[in-house]
Write an enzyme that holds these catalytic residues in place. Structure first.
Site, PDB file in Angstrom:
ATOM      1  N   GLU A  21      27.758  71.414  88.659  1.00  0.00           N
ATOM      2  CA  GLU A  21      29.184  71.745  88.524  1.00  0.00           C
ATOM      3  C   GLU A  21      29.357  72.724  87.361  1.00  0.00           C
ATOM      4  O   GLU A  21      28.554  72.721  86.421  1.00  0.00           O
ATOM      5  CB  GLU A  21      29.968  70.446  88.244  1.00  0.00           C
ATOM      6  CG  GLU A  21      31.447  70.696  87.986  1.00  0.00           C
ATOM      7  CD  GLU A  21      32.288  69.423  87.993  1.00  0.00           C
ATOM      8  OE1 GLU A  21      31.719  68.316  88.005  1.00  0.00           O
ATOM      9  OE2 GLU A  21      33.524  69.561  87.973  1.00  0.00           O
ATOM     10  N   ASN A  66      35.459  68.085  89.720  1.00  0.00           N
ATOM     11  CA  ASN A  66      36.840  68.341  89.313  1.00  0.00           C
ATOM     12  C   ASN A  66      37.099  69.845  89.163  1.00  0.00           C
ATOM     13  O   ASN A  66      38.216  70.322  89.380  1.00  0.00           O
ATOM     14  CB  ASN A  66      37.144  67.621  87.997  1.00  0.00           C
ATOM     15  CG  ASN A  66      36.977  66.110  88.122  1.00  0.00           C
ATOM     16  OD1 ASN A  66      36.990  65.560  89.222  1.00  0.00           O
ATOM     17  ND2 ASN A  66      36.830  65.424  86.994  1.00  0.00           N
ATOM     18  N   ASN A 161      37.607  67.531  96.362  1.00  0.00           N
ATOM     19  CA  ASN A 161      36.889  66.573  95.517  1.00  0.00           C
ATOM     20  C   ASN A 161      37.842  65.545  94.943  1.00  0.00           C
ATOM     21  O   ASN A 161      38.900  65.910  94.405  1.00  0.00           O
ATOM     22  CB  ASN A 161      36.224  67.328  94.355  1.00  0.00           C
ATOM     23  CG  ASN A 161      35.525  66.397  93.376  1.00  0.00           C
ATOM     24  OD1 ASN A 161      34.495  65.831  93.695  1.00  0.00           O
ATOM     25  ND2 ASN A 161      36.107  66.217  92.194  1.00  0.00           N
ATOM     26  N   GLU A 162      37.501  64.277  95.044  1.00  0.00           N
ATOM     27  CA  GLU A 162      38.220  63.169  94.384  1.00  0.00           C
ATOM     28  C   GLU A 162      39.737  63.378  94.354  1.00  0.00           C
ATOM     29  O   GLU A 162      40.372  63.301  93.293  1.00  0.00           O
ATOM     30  CB  GLU A 162      37.671  62.946  92.970  1.00  0.00           C
ATOM     31  CG  GLU A 162      36.224  62.505  92.985  1.00  0.00           C
ATOM     32  CD  GLU A 162      35.682  61.999  91.649  1.00  0.00           C
ATOM     33  OE1 GLU A 162      36.341  62.168  90.605  1.00  0.00           O
ATOM     34  OE2 GLU A 162      34.582  61.421  91.655  1.00  0.00           O
ATOM     35  N   TYR A 233      29.672  55.808  89.625  1.00  0.00           N
ATOM     36  CA  TYR A 233      28.914  55.929  88.376  1.00  0.00           C
ATOM     37  C   TYR A 233      28.913  54.563  87.699  1.00  0.00           C
ATOM     38  O   TYR A 233      29.907  53.837  87.800  1.00  0.00           O
ATOM     39  CB  TYR A 233      29.594  56.916  87.423  1.00  0.00           C
ATOM     40  CG  TYR A 233      29.572  58.358  87.887  1.00  0.00           C
ATOM     41  CD1 TYR A 233      28.483  59.183  87.635  1.00  0.00           C
ATOM     42  CD2 TYR A 233      30.675  58.908  88.546  1.00  0.00           C
ATOM     43  CE1 TYR A 233      28.478  60.516  88.045  1.00  0.00           C
ATOM     44  CE2 TYR A 233      30.673  60.237  88.960  1.00  0.00           C
ATOM     45  CZ  TYR A 233      29.569  61.038  88.709  1.00  0.00           C
ATOM     46  OH  TYR A 233      29.566  62.356  89.110  1.00  0.00           O
ATOM     47  N   GLU A 282      28.180  61.918  94.759  1.00  0.00           N
ATOM     48  CA  GLU A 282      28.103  61.771  93.292  1.00  0.00           C
ATOM     49  C   GLU A 282      27.712  60.336  93.008  1.00  0.00           C
ATOM     50  O   GLU A 282      28.472  59.411  93.314  1.00  0.00           O
ATOM     51  CB  GLU A 282      29.442  62.078  92.618  1.00  0.00           C
ATOM     52  CG  GLU A 282      29.774  63.542  92.571  1.00  0.00           C
ATOM     53  CD  GLU A 282      31.015  63.855  91.728  1.00  0.00           C
ATOM     54  OE1 GLU A 282      31.232  63.194  90.691  1.00  0.00           O
ATOM     55  OE2 GLU A 282      31.761  64.754  92.139  1.00  0.00           O
ATOM     56  N   GLN A 341      24.534  64.529  87.469  1.00  0.00           N
ATOM     57  CA  GLN A 341      24.333  65.858  87.996  1.00  0.00           C
ATOM     58  C   GLN A 341      22.866  66.237  87.809  1.00  0.00           C
ATOM     59  O   GLN A 341      22.056  65.330  87.616  1.00  0.00           O
ATOM     60  CB  GLN A 341      25.274  66.833  87.293  1.00  0.00           C
ATOM     61  CG  GLN A 341      26.745  66.503  87.563  1.00  0.00           C
ATOM     62  CD  GLN A 341      27.722  67.577  87.119  1.00  0.00           C
ATOM     63  OE1 GLN A 341      27.357  68.686  86.751  1.00  0.00           O
ATOM     64  NE2 GLN A 341      29.018  67.235  87.121  1.00  0.00           N
TER      65      GLN A 341
HETATM   66  O1  AHR Z   1      30.248  64.601  87.711  1.00  0.00           O
HETATM   67  C1  AHR Z   1      31.299  64.669  86.783  1.00  0.00           C
HETATM   68  C2  AHR Z   1      32.656  64.425  87.407  1.00  0.00           C
HETATM   69  O2  AHR Z   1      32.745  63.098  87.848  1.00  0.00           O
HETATM   70  C3  AHR Z   1      32.987  65.237  88.623  1.00  0.00           C
HETATM   71  O3  AHR Z   1      33.512  66.475  88.321  1.00  0.00           O
HETATM   72  C4  AHR Z   1      34.027  64.401  89.306  1.00  0.00           C
HETATM   73  O4  AHR Z   1      34.051  64.609  90.695  1.00  0.00           O
HETATM   74  C5  AHR Z   1      33.686  62.983  88.903  1.00  0.00           C
HETATM   75  O5  AHR Z   1      34.788  62.295  88.469  1.00  0.00           O
END
Ligand code: AHR
Length: 466
Positions: A21, A66, A161-162, A233, A282, A341
């Site tokens: 990203e 993001n 995205n999100e 995450y 992700e 990432q």
């Molecule tokens: O990977 C970091 C961020 O985590 C990404 O931009 C977003 O999609 C997620 O919240």
């Protein structure tokens, strides 16, 4: 007991993907640093390219995250590259690296690109123009602006995205997003019917709309959706103790089951036989509590600030191992995975500007899985949850991936029915749970070969049976 007849599914090679990203030093100082001693003529860091190849990454998602939700892709192509404020990461974006640079980097790295389009501030028009730029033959406005004659032929695309998150520029309700994604996807498939589209799922399992979001979005995008995304995450500080942290993959397991059930319920309602793929685009550990400077919308905007440069430990490597095993155990439905990432940001690979690149602890289980995890996943039934394991059969034999979560040595009685196989190689990653690799000590935590099939305390294991 492993039975070759009890097949879960074929592993899709796209399971071993990652994510780059425009965030922190992922691009600038990560994959791209023209002044670095190892830089290629295109400005790509050669030392990072070598590690990406060694890691076995099959696919990379780009440019966000993001970031994509306020990104004007036109800024990153052609001779004029305007400098912009990036609101997602409170950064200054010079746009010297954009779509063509990324697709060139992907070709050099030997990975498949997965591009995301902006459905935060933009929509149908920008998405169809970008697809025309990337995939259409010469002869039309956007395709003629591309610096090379040949279309790139990018197959996989994320529709935003999100979009459920308040942190997203252009956050939407499920209905708002579903309608926009359906119309954007329709136009994109009219430009290039060969593409596959991922619609946005929930940002994590604690979102208040988790489940209902997927239901509404899939209901509205059923005609054009091939995959639905799942993000997750795990922050070690959010768990009571290390034992609970080492079990966080059970949350991913439940999430996948929930999204599959929801997608199949929508299919049932629509009398459709279509089976939506899950794109876990992700996933990772993330030390957000201990290393919180990835957020903040005040102070001066900076170019490529050091964001989320977490130092991964042995405990993190075990969790990444459990998460990889969980993805493999769902090989029948999880088709795409992106460890988020790749470089410097929540990274398996770290670099210093002008200096070295090194492997974090989490690099190793990923590299093992990407190397040995191709073939047919076989069902492994486990007694209890001290050990997380799965088995993958390939042309040469069977590979068992196992994490021993317990503090004691655990014997592994491996019997593969109908096949005459023995353990011929056993790789282990273990050590002090808090140990990590650094620029000064890049190989403090590194895999070792052992004899036999016993799982050392708190360890990641790869057992090759041939
Ligand atoms: O990977 C970091 C961020 O985590 C990404 O931009 C977003 O999609 C997620 O919240």
């Amino acid at each position: 007991m492993i039975d070759p007849a009890f097949k879960v599914g074929e592993v899709d090679d796209r399971l071993f993907g990652s994510f780059v990203e425009h965030m922190g030093r992922a691009v600038y100082g990560g994959i791209y640093e023209p002044t670095h001693p190892s830089a290629t003529a295109d400005g790509f860091r050669g030392d990072v390219l070598a590690l990406v190849r060694e890691m076995g990454v099959s696919l990379v998602r780009y440019p966000g995250g993001n970031f994509v939700s306020a990104y004007d892709w036109e800024d990153g192509v052609g001779p004029e590259r305007p400098t912009r404020l990036d609101l997602a990461w409170h950064s200054i974006e010079p746009n010297t690296f954009g779509t063509d640079e990324f697709l060139r980097w992907a070709a050099v790295a030997g990975i498949e690109p997965l591009l995301a389009v902006n459905l935060g501030t933009r929509g149908i028009d920008a998405a169809r123009a970008l697809l025309e730029y990337v995939n259409a033959p010469r002869g039309t406005k956007w395709a003629d602006m591309r610096p090379r004659d040949e279309p790139y032929g990018v197959k996989l695309w994320c529709l935003g995205n999100e979009m459920d998150g308040p942190w997203q520029v252009g956050q939407k309700t499920a209905v708002e997003y579903g309608r926009l994604a359906a119309e954007t996807g329709k136009a994109m498939k009219w430009v290039d019917p060969s593409i596959e589209l991922c619609v946005v799922g929930s940002s994590n399992s604690s979102m208040p709309t988790f489940g209902s979001w997927e239901d509404t979005v899939l209901d509205l995008t059923w005609e054009i959706a091939d995959h639905i995304s799942l993000h997750t995450y795990y922050d070690p500080a959010k768990f009571e103790d290390v034992d609970a942290y080492l079990r966080c993959s059970q949350d991913l397991d439940r999430m996948i089951d929930t999204v599959v059930a929801t997608a199949d319920a929508v299919a049932g309602r629509k009398r459709s036989r279509k089976r939506i793929g899950i794109s876990v685009d992700e996933w990772n550990v993330w030390h957000q509590t201990a290393n919180p400077h990835h957020v903040g919308h005040d102070g001066p905007f900076k170019h490529a600030p050091a964001l989320a440069e977490d130092e991964h430990t042995v405990a993190d490597a075990l969790v990444v191992g459990c998460l990889l095993i969980t993805l493999l155990r769902h090989a029948d439905r999880v088709r795409i995975g992106c460890l988020a990432q790749l470089v410097n940001v929540i990274p398996p690979i770290r670099t210093s500007n002008g200096g070295p690149a090194w492997r974090q602890t989490t690099f190793h289980p990923f590299a093992h899985a990407a190397r040995f995890g191709h073939g047919t996943v076989l069902r492994v039934e486990l007694a209890g949850d001290e050990v997380e394991a799965t088995a993958v059969r390939d042309g040469d034999g069977v590979t068992v991936f196992a994490v021993n979560r317990s503090a004691g040595t655990t014997p592994l009685d491996l019997v593969v029915r109908d096949l005459d196989l023995t353990v011929t190689e056993h790789l282990v990653l273990d050590g002090e749970l808090g140990a990590s690799n650094t620029a000064e000590h890049p190989d403090r935590v590194t895999p070792r070969r052992v004899a036999g099939a016993e799982l050392p305390p708190r360890s990641w294991n790869v057992l090759r049976l041939t």
